[in-house]
Scaffold this active site. Structure first.
Site, PDB file in Angstrom:
ATOM      1  N   ASP A 122      33.276  42.239  14.108  1.00 22.78           N
ATOM      2  CA  ASP A 122      33.952  40.959  14.364  1.00 22.78           C
ATOM      3  C   ASP A 122      35.471  41.008  14.228  1.00 22.78           C
ATOM      4  OD1 ASP A 122      31.801  39.272  15.078  1.00 22.78           O
ATOM      5  OD2 ASP A 122      31.130  39.281  12.993  1.00 22.78           O
ATOM      6  N   ASP A 183      27.913  38.999  21.791  1.00 25.87           N
ATOM      7  CA  ASP A 183      29.143  38.487  21.173  1.00 25.87           C
ATOM      8  C   ASP A 183      30.254  39.540  21.134  1.00 25.87           C
ATOM      9  OD1 ASP A 183      26.623  37.597  20.235  1.00 25.87           O
ATOM     10  OD2 ASP A 183      27.510  36.503  18.574  1.00 25.87           O
TER      11      ASP A 183
END
Ligand code: GLY
Length: 408
Positions: A122, A183
């Site tokens: 992330d 993602d």
């Protein structure tokens, strides 16, 4: 010579490229936005700025989601730590009030330890709206070098046998070692940034490898995507689709689909590879056709009760930003028209306006439906992408300065 190497050499001009020399993609389509839409979006941006101004003094760490309308915080930023400083930057661009800039810098600074974090994919979510934007808006080189350091951490997660960036889990942990999620497409721009800044193609090469793998395994013939695709981490052999936040391996989690639209369009803009653009279009066409007349996405386009199921406004905000880019990249105004309808719907039906108690700007978001956690709450990425999307329409030059909307 790979596409990414050519791209790096063509764009290695370095820091000067950050200020004023690029063409905002948003201005590439000769857009005309109806006056009533502009009024609605301006009112929503004003509301967002007012809300953030009111809440910011009491924000102690990184908003993660709301419970009973109040922010619950992540101390180290989790995966969401970039969105609060990002929202403050957008509020600064819209209001020009110095307080937002001061808060944005202080919040971004708290992410400093995370640039060494190799335990998550992330790092793009964490460092793009915060540190990359801080550098682009202040010119302070510490933000730029810190973001490049974060990219160094992210590329440790590349599996060269399967040509993918591993999503979850510490590198020493075998569990999830072969797990890839849609993602991750949104984390690749940090790698494009690092190659552009250093002149070293290795970061973008890995981003391109990952995107090509994702392009091969995620999109179904109808343009829908699963949330997860699993590989054997030792051989790199594909295992098959799966899900964690969607309804099932054969369903289509709306936020994941939005990450894919935005992420593949970004990879097209950073490389010029038309296959990434074609993939983004396939995903977008599916999602646009799946929208209900209210233009607030259902949490999973194939949930059993859809279209009458729980909403995820965050998916709408992310999708709107991706569609604005896609419209500019393809010259197709229809994508922009849908983006404007999404932003209008969020502004008219999803804001927290009727609650003085609410900490967030956008309501009606869903974080993880299968885990029954965070259902119809507020999420910091909905606030961030709503503001980014609205300002892409109202102030494209400013957004370009903040996040680089150019296409190679
Ligand atoms: N990237 C995690 C999520 O969208 O919930």
């Amino acid at each position: 010579m790979s596409v990414s190497r050519r791209t790096v050499l063509a764009t290695a001009a370095g820091t000067a490229a950050a200020f004023g020399t690029s063409t905002p993609a948003a201005s590439a389509v000769g857009e005309r936005t109806p006056a009533s839409t502009l009024r609605t979006l301006r009112a929503a941006a004003d509301y967002a700025v007012e809300k953030v101004r009111t809440v910011a003094p009491s924000v102690t760490a990184f908003p993660a989601e709301t419970r009973f309308e109040k922010w619950v915080y992540s101390q180290d930023g989790g995966w969401v730590g970039g969105f609060w400083p990002g929202t403050l930057w957008m509020a600064w661009l819209h209001s020009k009030e110095e307080a937002f800039r001061t808060w944005a810098l202080a919040s971004a600074e708290k992410l400093a330890p995370r640039r060494y974090d190799t335990s998550t994919h992330d790092l793009g979510f964490l460092f793009c709206p915060s540190w990359v934007t801080a550098w682009r808006l202040t010119g302070d080189d510490a933000w730029r070098t810190g973001a490049v350091r974060a990219a160094d951490s992210l590329i440790q997660r590349y599996n060269p046998r399967g040509h993918f960036i591993r999503a979850w889990g510490a590198l020493s942990d075998q569990q999830n070692a072969g797990r890839v999620i849609i993602d991750t497409m949104m984390n690749l721009d940090l790698l494009a940034f690092a190659s552009k800044q250093t002149g070293d193609p290795k970061y973008l090469d890995i981003a391109v490898e990952h995107a090509k793998t994702a392009q091969r395994v995620f999109p179904r013939p109808d343009g829908s995507t699963p949330h997860v695709f699993d590989f054997d981490p030792d051989t790199g052999a594909p295992i098959g689709p799966n899900t964690v936040q969607g309804y099932s391996p054969t369903s289509c989690w709306s936020r994941g689909q939005a990450w894919g639209i935005y992420g593949f369009t970004t990879m097209y803009r950073r490389t010029g590879d038309p296959e990434f653009l074609a993939t983004a279009r396939g995903l977008a066409d599916f999602a646009v056709a799946a929208l209900t007349p209210d233009h607030v996405p259902v949490w999973d386009y194939r949930a059993p009760q859809q279209p009458h199921d729980i909403k995820d406004a965050s998916a709408g905000a992310i999708m709107a930003c991706g569609l604005l880019d896609l419209s500019a990249a393809t010259g197709r105004t229809s994508y922009r028209e849908v983006a404007l309808r999404l932003l209008t719907a969020l502004s008219e039906t999803c804001l927290t306006k009727n609650s003085a108690r609410a900490d967030a700007v956008v309501a009606r978001c869903t974080r993880n439906r299968p885990a029954e956690s965070g259902i119809e709450v507020s999420l910091p990425y909905a606030d961030y992408y709503l503001l980014e999307g609205i300002l892409r329409v109202l102030q494209p030059q400013d957004v370009d300065r903040a996040i680089d909307l150019s296409t190679v």
